[in-house]
Design an enzyme around this catalytic site. Structure first.
Site, mmCIF file in Angstrom:
data_model
loop_
_atom_site.group_PDB
_atom_site.id
_atom_site.type_symbol
_atom_site.label_atom_id
_atom_site.label_comp_id
_atom_site.label_asym_id
_atom_site.label_seq_id
_atom_site.Cartn_x
_atom_site.Cartn_y
_atom_site.Cartn_z
ATOM 1 N N ASP A 28 -30.349 -42.717 14.558
ATOM 2 C CA ASP A 28 -30.221 -41.864 15.792
ATOM 3 C C ASP A 28 -30.739 -39.886 15.052
ATOM 4 O OD1 ASP A 28 -29.765 -39.893 18.185
ATOM 5 O OD2 ASP A 28 -27.839 -41.741 17.967
ATOM 6 N N ASP A 69 -32.672 -38.006 19.837
ATOM 7 C CA ASP A 69 -32.108 -37.168 19.911
ATOM 8 C C ASP A 69 -32.470 -35.729 20.810
ATOM 9 O OD1 ASP A 69 -28.541 -36.894 20.715
ATOM 10 O OD2 ASP A 69 -29.238 -34.839 19.916
ATOM 11 N N GLU A 129 -34.615 -39.428 23.424
ATOM 12 C CA GLU A 129 -33.930 -39.002 24.716
ATOM 13 C C GLU A 129 -34.346 -37.413 24.901
ATOM 14 O OE1 GLU A 129 -29.137 -38.135 25.365
ATOM 15 O OE2 GLU A 129 -30.282 -37.527 24.133
ATOM 16 N N HIS A 152 -23.541 -44.000 24.823
ATOM 17 C CA HIS A 152 -21.577 -43.378 24.352
ATOM 18 C C HIS A 152 -22.283 -42.394 25.006
ATOM 19 C CE1 HIS A 152 -25.412 -41.285 22.709
ATOM 20 N NE2 HIS A 152 -24.513 -40.174 22.267
ATOM 21 N N ASP A 153 -22.268 -41.447 26.025
ATOM 22 C CA ASP A 153 -22.204 -40.429 26.741
ATOM 23 C C ASP A 153 -21.793 -40.885 28.585
ATOM 24 O OD1 ASP A 153 -23.290 -38.060 24.804
ATOM 25 O OD2 ASP A 153 -25.120 -38.772 25.030
HETATM 26 C C1 GLC Z 1 -27.521 -36.091 22.950
HETATM 27 C C2 GLC Z 1 -26.519 -37.410 22.109
HETATM 28 C C3 GLC Z 1 -24.744 -36.611 22.615
HETATM 29 C C4 GLC Z 1 -24.796 -34.831 21.814
HETATM 30 C C5 GLC Z 1 -26.017 -34.391 22.094
HETATM 31 C C6 GLC Z 1 -26.370 -33.323 20.905
HETATM 32 O O1 GLC Z 1 -26.808 -35.702 24.334
HETATM 33 O O2 GLC Z 1 -26.050 -38.375 22.880
HETATM 34 O O3 GLC Z 1 -24.106 -37.212 22.444
HETATM 35 O O4 GLC Z 1 -23.303 -34.480 21.787
HETATM 36 O O5 GLC Z 1 -27.109 -34.820 22.212
HETATM 37 O O6 GLC Z 1 -26.525 -33.865 19.914
#
Ligand code: GLC
Length: 566
Positions: A101, A209, A268, A341-342
Site C-alpha cells: 500500500d 492510496d 485508488e 477495509h473501508d
Molecule cells: C484511503 C484508505 C483509507 C484511509 C484514507 C486515508 O481511502 O483506503 O483507509 O483512511 O485513504 O489514507
C-alpha cells in the site's frame, strides 16, 4: 494492454489483507506478518494471484497505518523487515505476488519530514507540506480563519493551526495526516526513491492510496458548502487536479521504467470519472494499470453522503456498472470490488445476512467476478463474514466513525440513536473485526485479547465451518477464481447488459468469438420468473451456480447461474 497481448493481471484475482485483523502469531491481540505467513497455504488454496497488504510501515496507527512515520521500516506491532522478507519469499514460492500500500498523499505528523517542516518557516522542508497564513482579516485560531473552507474527510476542517509558526497546514484526512506538497520536486524524488527501494527488495507493485488527490490547485480556493454540512467541499480543487497525469507519468518513468518484472499498479481514486479513468489506465500513457473507483459503493447514499444511508436500488447499480463496462471496453481497466477495509460487509449491505447468507454472498461474488476487470477479495469476504451488531459508540475504534458521531450528535442535530444506526450499517469497523478462522475463543484469531472485538457470530460463521459445509462460500470463490484463470472469455469477453430495466434481475453476457457466458442473478429474496427464456439461450450448460439445478424458467431467492452456450 492490447487484446493480442493481454496483461497478466487480466486473469488475476487480488486478495486484500488488513494485517492487524488477519491473524495474530504472537498473542498481543494484533494481527502481524507471522500471522499472514501462517495463512499462505489457505490463500494459495483459494487460488488468488496477488496479495495486497494494507500498510505495515512504522506508524502511530492513528488511522491504522494510513499515517506513516517511516516508509522504510515495518511497524513493531507487525514485525520486522526480516520477517517481511520471509513473508515475501513465502508468497513468491507459492506463485503469488505481493503488493504494498503506497500512502503518499500524506504522511503521519510524526514523520521526520513533517517534524522538520513544522519546525520553522525557514526550514528547507517547509515547502514539503501545504502551509498557509490565516485568512485575511482573521486572527489565527479564530473560527473561519482557515486558509480555505474545506472540510476534512474525517470531520472538522481540513486545516490545523500550528502554534509554533502561526500558520495552518492542510490535511484532507485527520490532523495527524498532513498532505505532502507534490508541487515540490524534492518530495516527488523522495517518494520515487522509496518506491524503488521496495521494488528492489522484491515487491510486485503498489496499491496507491487516494492517488488522484496528489495534485491540488495551488490557489486552494474555497469550496461550496453542501446543505446541512459545516465545511466546504474542496474536492473540485484536488480531484484529478491539474498536474496529476504529469505526476503519474513522471513516477512511471522514475520507478517502473526498465524493470522487466511483471508488476502491478492500482490507483485508488475516489470520485474519478470514466473519462479520467481511461486516461489514467490507457496503456499507451503508462500511468497506472487499473483504477479502483467508488461510484458503485456510493449509490446507497443520499445527498448527506456516506452516513445518509438509503439502501441500494439495483437499477442504479446496473446503470453504473454498465457505464463503466462500456466506458473502459476498448481502452483502460477497472478493479472489481464490493468490499475492502473501508466498506461495510457486502452480504449485510447488499444481501441478506440472516435468511440467505450463503446464497446472497455467492450471488454478489458471481456477479462481480464475471465482469470485465480485476476482482478483489477482502479478507473474510470469502467466508461470507457479516456486519457487526455494535451496540454503543464505545464499540467503535475507527476515527472516521468516532469523529463523525461526535460532530453529528453535537453540531449537526442528529440523534444518538440515528447516528448509531448509521454507524452500524456503514462504519468501516464492520470490515475490521478479526477474521473468523474457527469457533475457538476470539475465533482463533489470537490467543490474547483482540484489539477490536470479534463478531459474536464467529461460532457459526468461520473458516473451519464454512470449508466443511455443503454450502461453502470459500469453495464458491475458489471456483470463480478458477473460472477466470481458465477462460479467456471471462478475462476479455465483451460485456452486454440484458434486461436493463428489470428491477431485480441482474443479467449479462460476456462474448469472445463463439464463446458466450451468460450470468443470471436474482437480486432479491423472492422467486423470480425469468422474463424471456429465448433470451437466455435455450438450455445452456450450467458452469456454476449457488443452488442445485432448478427450473429453467425461474430463479430462487438470491440464485445466480453462470451458463455457457457455445
Ligand atoms: C484511503 C484508505 C483509507 C484511509 C484514507 C486515508 O481511502 O483506503 O483507509 O483512511 O485513504 O489514507
Amino acid at each position: 494492454m492490447s487484446i493480442d497481448q493481454p496483461a497478466w493481471w487480466t486473469s488475476a484475482v487480488v486478495y486484500q489483507v488488513y494485517p492487524r485483523s488477519f491473524a495474530d502469531s504472537n498473542g498481543d491481540g494484533m494481527g502481524d506478518l507471522g500471522g499472514v505467513l501462517g495463512k499462505l497455504d489457505y490463500l494459495a488454496e483459494l487460488g488468488v494471484d496477488v496479495l495486497w497488504l494494507s500498510p505495515i510501515y512504522e506508524s502511530p496507527q492513528h488511522d491504522n497505518g494510513y499515517d506513516i512515520s517511516n516508509y522504510q521500516e515495518i511497524d513493531p506491532v507487525f514485525g520486522t523487515l526480516e520477517e517481511f522478507d520471509t513473508l515475501l519469499a513465502g508468497v513468491h514460492e507459492r506463485g503469488m505476488k505481493l503488493v504494498m500500500d503506497l500512502v503518499v498523499n500524506h504522511t503521519s505528523n510524526r514523520h521526520p519530514w513533517f517534524i522538520e517542516s513544522a519546525s520553522s518557516r525557514e526550514n528547507p522542508k517547509r515547502d514539503w507540506y501545504w502551509w498557509r497564513d490565516a485568512r485575511e482579516g482573521f486572527a489565527p485560531g479564530e473560527r473561519g480563519a482557515e486558509p480555505a473552507n474545506w472540510g476534512s474527510a474525517f470531520s472538522g476542517p481540513a486545516w490545523t493551526l500550528d502554534p509554533t509558526s502561526g500558520q495552518y497546514y492542510l490535511h484532507l484526512f485527520a490532523p495527524e495526516q498532513p498532505d505532502l506538497n507534490w508541487e515540490n520536486r524534492e518530495v516527488r524524488g523522495a517518494v520515487y526513491s522509496m518506491m524503488n527501494w521496495w521494488l528492489d527488495r522484491g515487491v510486485d507493485g503498489f496499491r496507491m492510496d487516494v492517488v488522484n488527490f496528489l495534485s491540488k490547485n495551488p490557489a486552494l480556493p474555497d469550496g461550496t458548502v453542501p446543505a446541512g454540512q459545516l465545511w466546504g467541499d474542496g474536492s473540485p480543487h484536488f480531484l484529478s487536479g491539474p498536474r496529476i497525469h504529469e505526476f503519474l507519468s513522471e513516477m512511471a518513468l522514475a520507478v517502473f521504467d526498465g524493470r522487466d518484472a511483471d508488476l502491478i499498479t492500482v490507483g485508488e481514486m475516489p470520485g474519478v470519472t470514466i473519462e479520467d479513468a481511461k486516461l489514467f489506465t490507457d496503456p499507451a500513457r503508462r500511468e497506472v494499470d487499473m483504477v479502483f473507483q467508488f461510484e458503485h459503493v456510493s449509490l446507497d447514499q443520499g445527498p448527506g453522503g456516506k452516513w445518509d444511508y438509503r439502501g441500494l436500488d439495483l437499477l442504479d447499480l446496473k446503470t453504473s456498472w454498465n457505464r463503466w463496462q462500456k466506458g473502459l471496453a476498448e481502452t483502460g481497466w477497472n478493479s472489481l470490488y464490493l468490499n475492502n477495509h473501508d466498506q461495510p460487509r457486502l452480504v449485510s449491505r447488499f444481501g441478506d445476512d440472516a435468511g440467505f447468507r450463503y446464497e446472497s454472498a455467492t450471488l454478489w461474488a458471481a456477479l462481480l467476478h464475471l465482469h470485465r476487470g480485476t476482482p478483489y477479495i477482502y479478507q473474510g469476504e470469502e467466508l461470507g463474514m457479516t456486519n457487526v451488531p455494535f451496540t454503543s459508540v464505545d464499540d467503535f475504534q475507527d476515527l472516521e466513525s468516532v469523529n463523525w458521531f461526535r460532530e453529528a450528535t453535537t453540531e449537526l442535530g442528529v440523534t444518538e440513536s440515528a447516528a448509531l444506526a448509521a454507524l452500524r450499517i456503514m462504519s468501516r469497523d464492520n470490515a475490521r473485526t478479526p477474521v473468523q478462522w474457527s469457533d475457538a475463543p476470539h475465533a482463533g484469531f489470537t490467543s490474547g485479547t483482540p484489539w477490536l472485538a470479534v463478531n459474536p457470530n464467529y461460532t457459526t460463521v468461520n473458516a473451519d465451518a464454512d470449508r466443511a459445509s455443503e454450502k461453502s462460500v470459500y469453495r464458491f470463490y475458489q471456483q470463480l477464481i478458477a473460472l477466470r484463470h481458465d477462460n479467456e472469455v471471462v478475462r476479455l469477453g465483451r460485456f452486454e447488459m440484458q434486461q436493463e430495466d428489470h428491477p431485480t434481475l441482474y443479467a449479462f453476457t460476456r462474448t469472445l468469438g463463439a464463446q458466450v457466458i451468460r450470468v443470471l442473478g436474482n437480486v432479491s429474496g423472492n422467486e423470480l420468473v425469468l422474463p424471456d427464456l429465448q433470451e437466455t439461450g435455450g438450455s445452456p450448460g450450467l458452469v456454476l451456480g449457488n443452488y442445485d439445478a432448478g427450473s429453467p424458467d425461474r430463479l430462487r431467492p438470491w440464485e445466480v447461474r453462470i451458463l455457457e452456450s457455445n
